[in-house]
Write an enzyme that holds these catalytic residues in place. Structure first.
Site, PDB file in Angstrom:
ATOM      1  N   TYR A 157       0.671  -1.302  -0.034  1.00 11.96           N
ATOM      2  CA  TYR A 157      -0.073   0.050   0.045  1.00 11.96           C
ATOM      3  C   TYR A 157       0.932   1.115   0.047  1.00 11.96           C
ATOM      4  O   TYR A 157       0.775   2.129  -0.700  1.00 11.96           O
ATOM      5  CB  TYR A 157      -0.884  -0.099   1.429  1.00 11.96           C
ATOM      6  CG  TYR A 157      -1.730   1.341   1.276  1.00 11.96           C
ATOM      7  CD1 TYR A 157      -3.135   1.400   0.690  1.00 11.96           C
ATOM      8  CD2 TYR A 157      -1.358   2.053   2.218  1.00 11.96           C
ATOM      9  CE1 TYR A 157      -3.696   2.507   0.677  1.00 11.96           C
ATOM     10  CE2 TYR A 157      -2.382   3.171   2.526  1.00 11.96           C
ATOM     11  CZ  TYR A 157      -3.333   3.656   1.697  1.00 11.96           C
ATOM     12  OH  TYR A 157      -4.138   4.578   1.960  1.00 11.96           O
ATOM     13  N   LYS A 161       1.102   4.424  -2.788  1.00 10.37           N
ATOM     14  CA  LYS A 161       0.660   5.634  -2.349  1.00 10.37           C
ATOM     15  C   LYS A 161       1.995   6.677  -2.752  1.00 10.37           C
ATOM     16  O   LYS A 161       1.835   7.626  -3.116  1.00 10.37           O
ATOM     17  CB  LYS A 161       0.120   5.788  -0.856  1.00 10.37           C
ATOM     18  CG  LYS A 161      -1.038   5.149  -0.489  1.00 10.37           C
ATOM     19  CD  LYS A 161      -2.250   5.745  -1.355  1.00 10.37           C
ATOM     20  CE  LYS A 161      -3.369   4.945  -1.797  1.00 10.37           C
ATOM     21  NZ  LYS A 161      -4.327   5.892  -2.456  1.00 10.37           N
TER      22      LYS A 161
END
Ligand code: NAP
Length: 257
Positions: A157, A161
């Site tokens: 993740y 990002k």
């Protein structure tokens, strides 16, 4: 102080709940026509019903942002519904947790495919319509996790990002000659269905780690997105804005007093 955005058209991905829903409601309240996008049409339609009940304009559209045919159809749907496409809020994202050693290649591909490839596909699908009018606003929903901080279970993740910001900087240079800006909001911990799904312990721990002693609201993020979409932000591109109640500031627990 700000010029009105009334009459503009915006696509919001991941708008059936959470931060995306908050962005959709905020832009609709500002007078924009909103294409509410998520994979589940019924949930997108529920947000459209909320917007229309409040006097706004919105259409629901089902799309998986990791599929190029879906993002192409999404951009076409906005043009059909509103006759123009001014703003993209590329917000759809997932955050399943898996620690290294347990995380599979499929887990990694799924998160990168939705969060990072989905950003690329959503942006590129909207370019023809924006370039044709020599103006556009693209707002990415990144995170503090990855660009600034880390959290166990979120290596994939965080990479997705942080990757969004790398994508943003070159996209901002390439699209500047067309009057298109590309910026990012970096939420801290925001009260959403997704975050509440992390459990009570996670939520209480995060509240204690924020100098403002509360989690953020979807409106906190939507207002920042609205700024990047405004005429007044026309000369701002390739930038990221952290909205986290000061969460990244303390050097240690002692700094929180
Ligand atoms: P959420 O409540 O779980 O909502 C996620 C939204 O994305 C839903 O509308 C979901 O609808 C949609 N979605 C998921 N996968 C999709 C796909 N492949 N194609 C299209 N839509 C998809 O999440 P959230 O907390 O609001 O997070 C939204 C964004 O903010 C994400 O990018 C996340 O990384 C970022 N963020 C959140 C926080 C936070 O504290 N909540 C903090 C930092 C950053 P369907 O399932 O129907 O597709």
């Amino acid at each position: 102080m700000f010029q009105s955005l009334a009459g503009r058209s915006v696509i919001v991905t991941g708008a059936s709940k959470g931060i995306g829903r908050g962005i959709a409601l905020r832009f609709a309240a500002a007078g924009c026509g909103v294409l509410v996008v998520s994979r589940k049409l019924a949930e997108a339609e529920a947000v459209v019903a909320e917007i229309t009940a409040a006097g706004g304009r919105a259409r629901a559209h089902a799309a998986d942002v990791s599929e190029p045919e879906h993002t192409a159809a999404m951009a076409a749907a906005a043009l059909t519904a509103f006759g123009r496409l001014d703003i993209l809020c590329a917000n759809a994202g997932i955050f399943p947790a898996a620690r290294l050693g347990e995380m599979t290649a499929a887990d990694f591909d799924q998160v990168i495919g939705t969060n990072l490839k989905g950003t690329f596909l959503s942006v590129t699908a909207c370019l023809a319509a924006m370039k044709a009018r020599n103006t556009g606003r693209i707002i990415l929903t990144s995170s503090i996790t990855g660009p600034v901080t880390g959290f166990p279970g979120w290596a994939h993740y965080g990479a997705s990002k942080a990757g969004q910001l790398g994508f943003m900087r070159t996209a901002a240079i390439e699209l500047a000659p067309f009057g298109i800006t590309v910026n990012a909001v970096l939420p801290g911990n925001i009260i959403t269905e997704g975050l509440l799904g992390m459990g009570e312990d996670y939520v209480r721990g995060m509240e204690a780690a924020v100098p403002m002693r509360r989690l953020g609201t979807v409106a906190d993020i939507a207002n920042a997105a609205l700024y990047f979409a405004s005429d007044e932000a026309a000369y701002v591109t390739g930038q990221s804005l952290i909205i986290d109640g000061g969460q990244i500031l303390p050097e240690s627990q002692a700094a929180l007093g």
